[in-house]
Design a protein around this motif. Sequence first.
Motif, short mmCIF file in Angstrom:
data_model
loop_
_atom_site.label_atom_id
_atom_site.label_comp_id
_atom_site.label_asym_id
_atom_site.label_seq_id
_atom_site.Cartn_x
_atom_site.Cartn_y
_atom_site.Cartn_z
N GLN A 241 0.89 -1.13 0.25
CA GLN A 241 -0.08 -0.10 0.10
C GLN A 241 0.86 1.16 0.11
OE1 GLN A 241 -2.95 0.08 3.14
NE2 GLN A 241 -3.62 -1.89 2.96
N ILE A 242 2.05 1.21 0.83
CA ILE A 242 2.75 2.25 1.15
C ILE A 242 3.46 2.48 -0.47
CG2 ILE A 242 5.01 3.26 1.99
CD1 ILE A 242 4.29 1.72 4.50
N LYS A 243 4.14 1.63 -1.11
CA LYS A 243 4.51 1.59 -2.40
C LYS A 243 3.75 2.27 -3.44
CE LYS A 243 8.06 -1.90 -1.99
NZ LYS A 243 8.43 -3.43 -2.27
N LYS A 244 2.41 1.78 -3.27
CA LYS A 244 1.27 2.27 -4.08
C LYS A 244 1.01 3.90 -4.00
CE LYS A 244 -1.08 -2.00 -5.07
NZ LYS A 244 -2.22 -2.91 -4.78
N ALA A 245 1.04 3.96 -2.66
CA ALA A 245 0.93 5.37 -2.25
C ALA A 245 2.11 6.51 -2.75
CB ALA A 245 0.70 5.79 -0.86
N LYS A 246 3.32 5.86 -2.77
CA LYS A 246 4.44 6.85 -2.99
C LYS A 246 4.33 6.95 -4.96
CE LYS A 246 9.43 6.80 -3.05
NZ LYS A 246 10.75 6.14 -3.33
N GLY A 247 3.85 5.93 -5.62
CA GLY A 247 3.55 6.28 -6.94
C GLY A 247 2.51 7.40 -6.99
N LYS A 248 1.77 7.49 -6.21
CA LYS A 248 0.78 8.40 -6.23
C LYS A 248 1.25 9.81 -5.85
CE LYS A 248 -3.17 5.20 -6.31
NZ LYS A 248 -4.33 4.98 -5.73
N GLY A 249 2.54 10.03 -5.30
CA GLY A 249 2.92 11.28 -4.98
C GLY A 249 3.14 11.24 -3.59
N MET A 250 3.32 10.22 -2.72
CA MET A 250 3.51 10.34 -1.27
C MET A 250 5.17 10.78 -1.22
SD MET A 250 3.89 7.26 1.55
CE MET A 250 1.77 7.01 2.22
N SER A 251 5.22 11.61 -0.30
CA SER A 251 6.64 12.17 -0.05
C SER A 251 7.53 11.13 0.57
CB SER A 251 6.64 13.36 0.89
OG SER A 251 6.21 13.14 2.11
N GLU A 252 8.89 11.28 0.50
CA GLU A 252 9.71 10.13 1.32
C GLU A 252 9.64 10.13 2.70
OE1 GLU A 252 14.39 9.18 0.43
OE2 GLU A 252 13.07 9.86 -1.45
N ASP A 253 9.42 11.45 3.30
CA ASP A 253 9.29 11.38 4.84
C ASP A 253 8.11 10.56 5.31
OD1 ASP A 253 11.46 12.96 4.92
OD2 ASP A 253 10.42 14.84 5.19
N ASP A 254 6.96 11.08 4.35
CA ASP A 254 5.56 10.12 4.78
C ASP A 254 5.85 8.50 4.49
OD1 ASP A 254 4.45 12.40 5.29
OD2 ASP A 254 3.16 12.60 3.47
N GLN A 255 6.69 8.34 3.56
CA GLN A 255 6.77 6.71 3.19
C GLN A 255 7.59 6.39 4.58
OE1 GLN A 255 9.46 5.87 -0.08
NE2 GLN A 255 9.09 3.69 0.18
N LYS A 256 8.47 6.83 4.97
CA LYS A 256 9.38 6.39 5.91
C LYS A 256 8.52 6.24 7.37
CE LYS A 256 13.85 6.70 4.30
NZ LYS A 256 13.85 5.73 3.44
N PHE A 257 7.75 7.14 7.47
CA PHE A 257 6.85 7.42 8.60
C PHE A 257 5.87 6.06 8.61
CE2 PHE A 257 2.34 8.18 10.39
CZ PHE A 257 2.75 8.27 11.73
N TRP A 258 5.30 5.83 7.34
CA TRP A 258 4.11 4.79 7.37
C TRP A 258 4.74 3.49 7.46
CZ3 TRP A 258 -0.28 5.49 8.76
CH2 TRP A 258 -0.92 6.72 8.59
N GLU A 259 6.18 3.28 6.78
CA GLU A 259 7.04 2.14 6.69
C GLU A 259 7.29 1.70 8.32
OE1 GLU A 259 10.22 2.53 3.97
OE2 GLU A 259 8.88 1.90 2.45
N SER A 260 7.67 2.63 9.03
CA SER A 260 7.98 2.53 10.47
C SER A 260 6.70 2.07 11.31
CB SER A 260 8.99 3.67 10.98
OG SER A 260 8.03 4.55 11.92
N SER A 261 5.60 2.56 10.98
CA SER A 261 4.29 2.42 11.67
C SER A 261 3.93 1.05 11.34
CB SER A 261 3.20 3.29 11.37
OG SER A 261 3.45 4.52 11.58
#
Length: 187
Positions: free
Chosen positions: A141-161
């Motif tokens: 889900q996080i990878k798909k969201a990154k493809g839709k424009g999620m920032s790298e900081d948000d990606q790291k936050f969600w991955e750690s969650s």
Amino acid sequence: MSDDIDIDTDDLERRMKGAMDALRHEFASLRTGRASASMIDPITVDAYGSPTPINQVGTVNVPEPRMVTINVWDKALVGKVEKAIRESGLGINPQLNGTIIMLPIPELNEERRKELTKVAAGYAEHARVAVRNVRRDGMDQIKKAKGKGMSEDDQKFWESSVQDLTDKAIAEVDKALEAKQAEIMQV
């Protein structure tokens, strides 16, 4: 964090708890030398043309610490229930008394206790795999969201969650396994 892209951690957590609930149910069916009505839950009997849990063809009771009784409602099913219990791999020899099937629970020997701890470890590993599958879904889900424009900081936050949820769930599985193995080995 962006408002339009959000990962459903509640759903991931709910699914991980579901894996833990399934593990607890499997652990309850393991025989530890004490009688428990839940130990026959996984056994089904061919009743009226379909596999039916034993608790739906009779009343299951635990009258003493080392005895489970099943009062089968339909006399025609008594033999089928007895056969299903014999073939279940529980290691219990049913005794008939009319429509009542008695299951005396023998003391476990050391070898059987060790076998049961291995079975419990297998159940725990299945639960860990289920938790990791939920984690993988969350990371996808996080990878798909990154493809839709999620920032790298948000990606790291969600991955750690998601990883934190996974670590907690795996620790809970390990703790439950340790407790079950201690219960099995207790004489």
